[in-house]
Design an enzyme around this catalytic site. Structure first.
Site, PDB file in Angstrom:
ATOM      1  N   GLU A   8      23.057  20.320  11.542  1.00 55.76           N
ATOM      2  CA  GLU A   8      24.699  19.428  11.429  1.00 55.76           C
ATOM      3  C   GLU A   8      24.954  18.712  12.763  1.00 55.76           C
ATOM      4  O   GLU A   8      25.461  17.756  12.592  1.00 55.76           O
ATOM      5  CB  GLU A   8      25.892  20.806  11.273  1.00 55.76           C
ATOM      6  CG  GLU A   8      25.510  21.009   9.620  1.00 55.76           C
ATOM      7  CD  GLU A   8      25.740  20.274   8.808  1.00 55.76           C
ATOM      8  OE1 GLU A   8      26.048  19.239   8.859  1.00 55.76           O
ATOM      9  OE2 GLU A   8      25.178  20.086   7.455  1.00 55.76           O
ATOM     10  N   TYR A  38      34.427  20.850  10.417  1.00 54.43           N
ATOM     11  CA  TYR A  38      33.412  20.753   9.192  1.00 54.43           C
ATOM     12  C   TYR A  38      31.605  21.388   9.514  1.00 54.43           C
ATOM     13  O   TYR A  38      31.547  21.119   8.664  1.00 54.43           O
ATOM     14  CB  TYR A  38      33.372  19.841   9.206  1.00 54.43           C
ATOM     15  CG  TYR A  38      31.554  18.647   9.304  1.00 54.43           C
ATOM     16  CD1 TYR A  38      31.659  19.222   7.976  1.00 54.43           C
ATOM     17  CD2 TYR A  38      30.828  19.048   9.175  1.00 54.43           C
ATOM     18  CE1 TYR A  38      30.698  18.677   7.016  1.00 54.43           C
ATOM     19  CE2 TYR A  38      29.492  18.178   9.021  1.00 54.43           C
ATOM     20  CZ  TYR A  38      29.454  18.193   7.766  1.00 54.43           C
ATOM     21  OH  TYR A  38      27.603  18.167   7.740  1.00 54.43           O
ATOM     22  N   ASP A  77      33.230  16.317   5.841  1.00 53.96           N
ATOM     23  CA  ASP A  77      33.344  15.055   6.621  1.00 53.96           C
ATOM     24  C   ASP A  77      33.291  13.867   6.443  1.00 53.96           C
ATOM     25  O   ASP A  77      34.609  13.537   5.750  1.00 53.96           O
ATOM     26  CB  ASP A  77      31.914  15.098   7.499  1.00 53.96           C
ATOM     27  CG  ASP A  77      30.528  14.453   6.354  1.00 53.96           C
ATOM     28  OD1 ASP A  77      31.564  14.928   4.903  1.00 53.96           O
ATOM     29  OD2 ASP A  77      29.634  14.413   6.290  1.00 53.96           O
TER      30      ASP A  77
END
Length: 381
Positions: free
Chosen positions: A63, A146, A164
């Protein structure tokens, strides 16, 4: 009933609801996404290395890498990173230069620095295991709402949203929202609404499905593929012909243009010409743009060949040859470098103000940012 038939049946029933004169309330519209979205994701999810083995550490690293970077570009970096630093302890103990070298080419190097800081916190406060708690994840360096939502939902199954840019775009269109998606207030509102309406037992697939639709169907650039979207029948922007107007985003500030002169300065080493040649590099300041990374010698402004010796502290009598290199450009978030380059060959050793390294050493051990990529490709070794 097969999954594809179930999805089609859901689409049909949703269309009936919308075409009757009792449109869905906002919360109902968001809940109506769940079935089609989950069905679509089951059939269309891309095979990605971090999805195949969604351990918390792997999800976290992927991520962070995926921020500001395309999926295809991340894959080789992710595999190399996992091989070199396979767990939290390895990351927490990694030497800074090694970490930066592994990150070289991904840009936004503070992401890597924060990874190490967070890994050290996890070792000190959580015994080396990532906390399975959204609020605790939020407290780690470099992790915002996020990323915390993505880790919590994908790695631990916790029903929290991961909003996001892809998700903001999809939800703005589905709900025909004219709120500016670059405002934190807009993001917080969407997070709250999705938290209330997302399926509590399928949080991982729900979040990944929304992100996937934004990346592959409701795309950021170009015309969205509405005919392929499982949310088409409940998308208000589609129904009202507003796809081209949404989402609303504040226009970015104009980047500052900065002219720079970059030099590949070569000098003889311990052996004869060739393998013994040394390249001049130096480390940047500990703060500011590209902090603490290595760089090729460079100065602000576009210099003429006769100005190079004074600008870089070289003895003019030691310069054997100066070669003009191609121009280059590199775009940062708020500044754009427009560069000219030179290759300078010296007949004596490099001044002590520079670190002198062999070409192969430079490529293997010293992290140079992408900003100098056009010129590092011209270095032999």
């Amino acid at each position: 009933m097969a999954m594809s038939d179930m999805v089609k049946d859901l689409y049909s029933r949703l269309k009936v609801l919308e075409y009757e004169e009792s449109p869905l309330a906002p919360a109902e519209r968001l809940r109506a996404m769940n079935g089609p979205l989950l069905g679509w994701y089951e059939e269309h999810a891309r095979i990605l290395p971090w999805r195949e083995d969604p351990k918390p550490y792997r999800v976290w690293i992927s991520e962070i890498m995926l921020q500001q970077t395309r999926v295809e570009a991340v894959k080789p970096y992710f595999e190399r990173f996992m091989e070199a630093l396979p767990d939290v302890r390895a990351l927490a103990e990694a030497e800074d230069d090694r970490l930066m070298k592994l990150w070289e080419g991904l840009g936004y190097y503070n992401r890597a620095r924060n990874l190490k800081k967070a890994a050290q916190v996890i070792m000190d406060e959580y015994g080396g295991r990532m906390p399975a708690d959204y609020e605790q994840l939020l407290k780690l360096p470099g992790i915002g709402s996020y990323t915390a939502g993505a880790i919590a939902s994908i790695a631990f199954g916790i029903p929290v949203p991961a909003v996001d840019g892809n998700v903001l775009r999809v939800i703005s269109r589905v709900t025909a929202s004219y709120e500016d998606i670059l405002k934190q207030s807009t993001k917080r509102r969407m997070e709250e609404e999705l938290r209330e309406t997302m399926p509590r037992d399928r949080a991982s697939h729900f979040n990944q499905g929304l992100i996937e639709i934004g990346a592959m169907v409701c795309v950021p650039n170009g015309q969205p593929k509405c005919g392929e979207c499982p949310l088409e029948s409940i998308c208000l922007a589609r129904q009202k012909g507003l796809i081209g107007e949404l989402p609303v985003k504040t226009p970015p500030k104009k980047r500052r243009i900065e002219e720079r002169t970059v030099c590949i300065i070569e000098a003889p080493g311990e052996t004869e010409a060739g393998e013994g040649h040394r390249i001049a590099i130096r480390r940047r300041e500990d703060s500011g743009l590209l902090a603490s990374l290595y760089e090729l010698p460079n100065v602000e402004g576009h210099l003429k060949p006769e100005e190079l010796a004074a600008a870089f502290g070289l003895d003019p009598e030691a310069i054997v040859r100066t070669e003009v290199l191609p121009e280059a450009k590199h775009i940062f978030s708020h500044v754009e470098w427009r560069m000219i380059g030179y290759r300078i060959l010296l007949k004596r050793a490099l001044p002590e103000t520079f670190l002198a390294v062999r070409g192969e050493e430079l490529k293997e051990h010293y992290p140079l940012p992408n900003a100098f990529g056009r010129y590092t490709k011209l270095i032999k070794g």
